[in-house]
Scaffold this motif. Structure first.
Motif, PDB file in Angstrom:
ATOM      1  N   GLU A 348       1.844  -0.860  -3.613  1.00 43.63           N
ATOM      2  CA  GLU A 348       2.399  -0.066  -2.519  1.00 43.63           C
ATOM      3  C   GLU A 348       1.352   0.615  -1.663  1.00 43.63           C
ATOM      4  N   ASP A 349       0.113   0.734  -2.163  1.00 47.10           N
ATOM      5  CA  ASP A 349      -0.872   1.433  -1.335  1.00 47.10           C
ATOM      6  C   ASP A 349      -1.471   0.535  -0.251  1.00 47.10           C
ATOM      7  N   TRP A 350      -1.202  -0.787  -0.318  1.00 49.24           N
ATOM      8  CA  TRP A 350      -1.813  -1.690   0.664  1.00 49.24           C
ATOM      9  C   TRP A 350      -1.398  -1.338   2.087  1.00 49.24           C
ATOM     10  N   TRP A 351      -0.093  -1.225   2.322  1.00 46.20           N
ATOM     11  CA  TRP A 351       0.353  -0.995   3.693  1.00 46.20           C
ATOM     12  C   TRP A 351      -0.037   0.391   4.183  1.00 46.20           C
ATOM     13  N   LEU A 352      -0.136   1.347   3.262  1.00 48.91           N
ATOM     14  CA  LEU A 352      -0.576   2.675   3.655  1.00 48.91           C
ATOM     15  C   LEU A 352      -2.050   2.665   4.064  1.00 48.91           C
ATOM     16  N   SER A 353      -2.889   1.997   3.256  1.00 50.79           N
ATOM     17  CA  SER A 353      -4.324   1.945   3.550  1.00 50.79           C
ATOM     18  C   SER A 353      -4.623   1.176   4.825  1.00 50.79           C
ATOM     19  N   GLY A 392      11.752  -7.288   5.123  1.00 49.15           N
ATOM     20  CA  GLY A 392      11.987  -5.854   5.257  1.00 49.15           C
ATOM     21  C   GLY A 392      11.106  -5.005   4.366  1.00 49.15           C
ATOM     22  N   LYS A 393      10.218  -5.630   3.586  1.00 55.13           N
ATOM     23  CA  LYS A 393       9.325  -4.907   2.685  1.00 55.13           C
ATOM     24  C   LYS A 393       7.904  -4.883   3.251  1.00 55.13           C
ATOM     25  N   MET A 394       7.093  -4.031   2.667  1.00 54.73           N
ATOM     26  CA  MET A 394       5.696  -3.907   3.086  1.00 54.73           C
ATOM     27  C   MET A 394       4.812  -4.712   2.137  1.00 54.73           C
ATOM     28  N   ASP A 395       4.964  -6.019   2.165  1.00 55.24           N
ATOM     29  CA  ASP A 395       4.206  -6.870   1.255  1.00 55.24           C
ATOM     30  C   ASP A 395       2.743  -6.963   1.682  1.00 55.24           C
ATOM     31  N   LYS A 428       2.287  15.539   6.675  1.00 57.53           N
ATOM     32  CA  LYS A 428       3.116  14.959   5.607  1.00 57.53           C
ATOM     33  C   LYS A 428       2.596  13.585   5.213  1.00 57.53           C
ATOM     34  N   PHE A 429       2.214  12.790   6.222  1.00 59.59           N
ATOM     35  CA  PHE A 429       1.727  11.449   5.879  1.00 59.59           C
ATOM     36  C   PHE A 429       0.472  11.530   5.025  1.00 59.59           C
ATOM     37  N   MET A 430      -0.464  12.392   5.392  1.00 59.86           N
ATOM     38  CA  MET A 430      -1.723  12.465   4.650  1.00 59.86           C
ATOM     39  C   MET A 430      -1.479  12.963   3.220  1.00 59.86           C
ATOM     40  N   LYS A 431      -0.474  13.799   3.041  1.00 58.12           N
ATOM     41  CA  LYS A 431      -0.102  14.213   1.686  1.00 58.12           C
ATOM     42  C   LYS A 431       0.463  13.023   0.913  1.00 58.12           C
ATOM     43  N   TYR A 432       1.286  12.242   1.581  1.00 59.89           N
ATOM     44  CA  TYR A 432       1.881  11.047   0.989  1.00 59.89           C
ATOM     45  C   TYR A 432       0.810  10.018   0.646  1.00 59.89           C
ATOM     46  N   PHE A 433      -0.116   9.804   1.562  1.00 61.98           N
ATOM     47  CA  PHE A 433      -1.220   8.868   1.361  1.00 61.98           C
ATOM     48  C   PHE A 433      -2.059   9.274   0.152  1.00 61.98           C
ATOM     49  N   LYS A 434      -2.298  10.560   0.024  1.00 59.90           N
ATOM     50  CA  LYS A 434      -3.096  11.047  -1.103  1.00 59.90           C
ATOM     51  C   LYS A 434      -2.432  10.703  -2.429  1.00 59.90           C
ATOM     52  N   LYS A 435      -1.126  10.895  -2.495  1.00 56.05           N
ATOM     53  CA  LYS A 435      -0.427  10.659  -3.744  1.00 56.05           C
ATOM     54  C   LYS A 435      -0.480   9.180  -4.148  1.00 56.05           C
ATOM     55  N   ILE A 436      -0.230   8.286  -3.200  1.00 54.74           N
ATOM     56  CA  ILE A 436      -0.101   6.867  -3.549  1.00 54.74           C
ATOM     57  C   ILE A 436      -1.429   6.122  -3.421  1.00 54.74           C
ATOM     58  N   ALA A 437      -2.070   6.190  -2.240  1.00 56.11           N
ATOM     59  CA  ALA A 437      -3.263   5.375  -1.990  1.00 56.11           C
ATOM     60  C   ALA A 437      -4.505   5.929  -2.666  1.00 56.11           C
ATOM     61  N   ARG A 438      -4.626   7.237  -2.775  1.00 59.95           N
ATOM     62  CA  ARG A 438      -5.817   7.827  -3.394  1.00 59.95           C
ATOM     63  C   ARG A 438      -5.630   8.087  -4.885  1.00 59.95           C
ATOM     64  N   ASN A 439      -4.426   8.496  -5.277  1.00 60.27           N
ATOM     65  CA  ASN A 439      -4.213   8.882  -6.669  1.00 60.27           C
ATOM     66  C   ASN A 439      -3.464   7.848  -7.491  1.00 60.27           C
ATOM     67  N   GLY A 440      -2.817   6.878  -6.833  1.00 59.07           N
ATOM     68  CA  GLY A 440      -2.071   5.865  -7.562  1.00 59.07           C
ATOM     69  C   GLY A 440      -0.813   6.390  -8.227  1.00 59.07           C
ATOM     70  N   GLU A 441      -0.202   7.430  -7.658  1.00 64.20           N
ATOM     71  CA  GLU A 441       0.999   8.015  -8.256  1.00 64.20           C
ATOM     72  C   GLU A 441       2.222   7.138  -7.988  1.00 64.20           C
ATOM     73  N   ASP A 442       3.258   7.373  -8.745  1.00 64.36           N
ATOM     74  CA  ASP A 442       4.483   6.588  -8.636  1.00 64.36           C
ATOM     75  C   ASP A 442       5.060   6.679  -7.219  1.00 64.36           C
ATOM     76  N   PRO A 443       5.292   5.550  -6.550  1.00 70.09           N
ATOM     77  CA  PRO A 443       5.776   5.581  -5.159  1.00 70.09           C
ATOM     78  C   PRO A 443       7.110   6.301  -4.989  1.00 70.09           C
ATOM     79  N   ASP A 444       8.053   6.076  -5.904  1.00 68.37           N
ATOM     80  CA  ASP A 444       9.366   6.690  -5.748  1.00 68.37           C
ATOM     81  C   ASP A 444       9.283   8.210  -5.905  1.00 68.37           C
ATOM     82  N   LYS A 445       8.587   8.675  -6.927  1.00 64.03           N
ATOM     83  CA  LYS A 445       8.433  10.112  -7.127  1.00 64.03           C
ATOM     84  C   LYS A 445       7.666  10.738  -5.967  1.00 64.03           C
TER      85      LYS A 445
END
Length: 473
Positions: A348-353, A392-395, A428-445
């Motif tokens: 999930e971090d691919w499309w964000l990065s 419809g997904k961010m593959d 908000k986006f940069m907070k979101y990016f940090k959680k998933i792309a930088r930290n590898g946290e669960d996308p849904d949470k």
């Protein structure tokens, strides 16, 4: 682009996982008549994350050699014939550390003789070249570590596995976020001296060799960026630095997780592309890449460190639109991903990065609204939709994608990030990016925490808006 072939690692070094990065920045479509011409070339972004590993420090000990000088005012006992092998091993390790520290200080002070003091004359030419390249890069810290105790190879020859963390472009010993290498050396213990007689290049498993290890580099240093390359490209450095400085100023606006000490960019040709960082030649259409690097920890392991950028001098001329776009995109990766915490990358971090790197190049909604600043992949996205290929997904893009599919996936990622910026704001986006792309946290949470909805719900929302934006382009 396929992952590079990993060379066998030398004994005593950690086993890095394979590099993980996208298959390549796909070609841009031909520009519309109303817009500026932009060459259709590929930019590869290597967003590898080298994870922490730890060395097991085993000791192979034997008494050998004749180096018996006292170190540190007697702090380390000088061995004699009655001492066990562990005493000599400890003594040589401490002697090596002291000599390496003195040598590094000579490097930072501009004292070539002091830099060479730890090296046998047989390797002086090679180490003078490294000295000159590092000085050109304004090396500001160079901290050695002995990551494995000396190993007796018989006949007064000892093997030492070393690490070094370095920073470029700052003031001497200034606080910085370093990058590191791991490499093998051999030393000779003879006649009260303990000198390095062989220095190996850093291994591809620690993203080596680095350009300063293997090239006679020339460099230009600006306020925020350093641009360097082999001497044969020296005439291109001034133009490249001008572009890099502008791109660095732009990227700094997104460096919300910590300031980048200095953006480091190397200019390369085919030969350098194939050799540097152990990635192999990524292909004729590749314009450039950004690669995160490890930092060596005190126990001889690694953790994520800084990043460096490479741009191909022949495929992206320094005064071209493509060069500028490449620089802005790659420095965007450096600004948003440098010194990320250790984590296993998730799909999930691919499309964000990639989306945010595309946005950093294009401009955020308030700076570059799409009606006034058309996005150059919009026609590829439209064509992709017409062929009913999108699910419809961010593959993530893959090595098997055709040109249209690869370009459209990057475009969809851009539109997705652009929408989140526009609808919910940068913070908000940069907070979101940090959680998933930088930290590898669960996308849904992470999505529920930041946007108050499930990940699937957010993707559906984004998909609807992406189609609207692409249709209106």
């Amino acid at each position: 682009m396929l992952p590079p072939t990993m060379a066998p690692r030398p004994p005593g070094f950690p086993a890095y996982p394979p590099y993980q990065y996208p298959p390549g920045f796909p070609p841009l479509p031909p520009p519309p008549p109303r817009g500026p011409r932009r060459a259709a070339a590929v930019v590869v972004t290597i967003i590898a994350l080298i994870l922490i590993t730890t060395l097991t420090l085993g000791v192979t000990a034997a008494i050998a050699g004749q180096s018996n000088a006292v170190i540190g005012d007697g702090a380390v006992k000088s061995p004699d014939d009655n001492d066990g092998s562990d005493v000599r091993v400890n003594y040589l390790e401490q002697k090596a550390k002291a000599e390496l520290a003195d040598s590094a200080e000579g490097l930072l002070d501009g004292n070539e003789d002091k830099w060479l003091s730890v090296y046998d004359g047989s390797v002086h030419d090679e180490m003078k070249r490294r000295y000159n390249s590092l000085r050109a890069l304004r090396v500001s810290s160079f901290d050695y570590q002995v990551v494995k105790p000396p190993e007796d190879k018989s006949g007064g020859t000892w093997a030492l596995n070393l690490g070094v963390n370095y920073c470029l472009g700052g003031k001497k010993h200034a606080k910085c976020g370093p990058s590191g290498i791991l490499f093998n050396t051999e030393w000779t213990d003879k006649d009260d001296s303990f000198l390095i007689t062989r220095v190996d290049e850093s291994d591809p498993n620690s993203a080596g060799p680095r350009p300063w290890e293997v090239e006679d580099l020339k460099a230009k240093v600006g306020k925020r960026a350093i641009v360097a390359g082999p001497a044969k490209y020296e005439d291109k450095l001034n133009d490249a630095l001008s572009v890099a400085e502008s791109a660095a100023e732009n990227a700094d606006k997104y460096a919300v997780y910590g300031k980048v000490d200095r953006y480091v960019i190397f200019l390369a040709g085919d030969e350098e592309f194939a050799r540097w960082y152990g990635i192999g030649d990524p292909g004729d259409n590749v314009v450039g890449f950004a690669i995160p690097l490890p930092e060596v920890t005190k126990n001889g392991g690694t953790k994520p460190g800084g990043s460096e950028v490479v741009v191909h001098v022949d495929r992206a001329q320094a005064n071209s639109t493509e060069f500028t776009a490449t620089m802005r995109h790659e420095l965007g990766h450096v600004a948003t991903l440098h010194h990320s915490p250790e984590h296993h990358r998730i799909e999930e971090d691919w499309w964000l990065s990639e989306g945010v790197a595309e946005l950093i190049d294009h401009g955020a909604p308030k700076d570059a609204p799409l009606k006034e600043h058309p996005y150059l992949r919009s026609r590829d996205v439209q064509e992709y939709f017409k062929k009913d290929k999108w699910n419809g997904k961010m593959d993530p893009a893959t090595p098997t994608d055709d040109q249209l599919t690869g370009s459209a996936k990057y475009g969809i990622a851009f539109y997705g990030v652009y929408y989140l910026f526009d609808k919910y704001g940068k913070d908000k986006f940069m907070k979101y990016f940090k959680k998933i792309a930088r930290n590898g946290e669960d996308p849904d949470k992470s999505t529920k925490s930041v946007y108050g909805k499930s990940y699937d719900a957010l993707l559906k929302e984004i998909a609807k808006q992406v189609k609207k934006m692409a249709k209106a382009a």
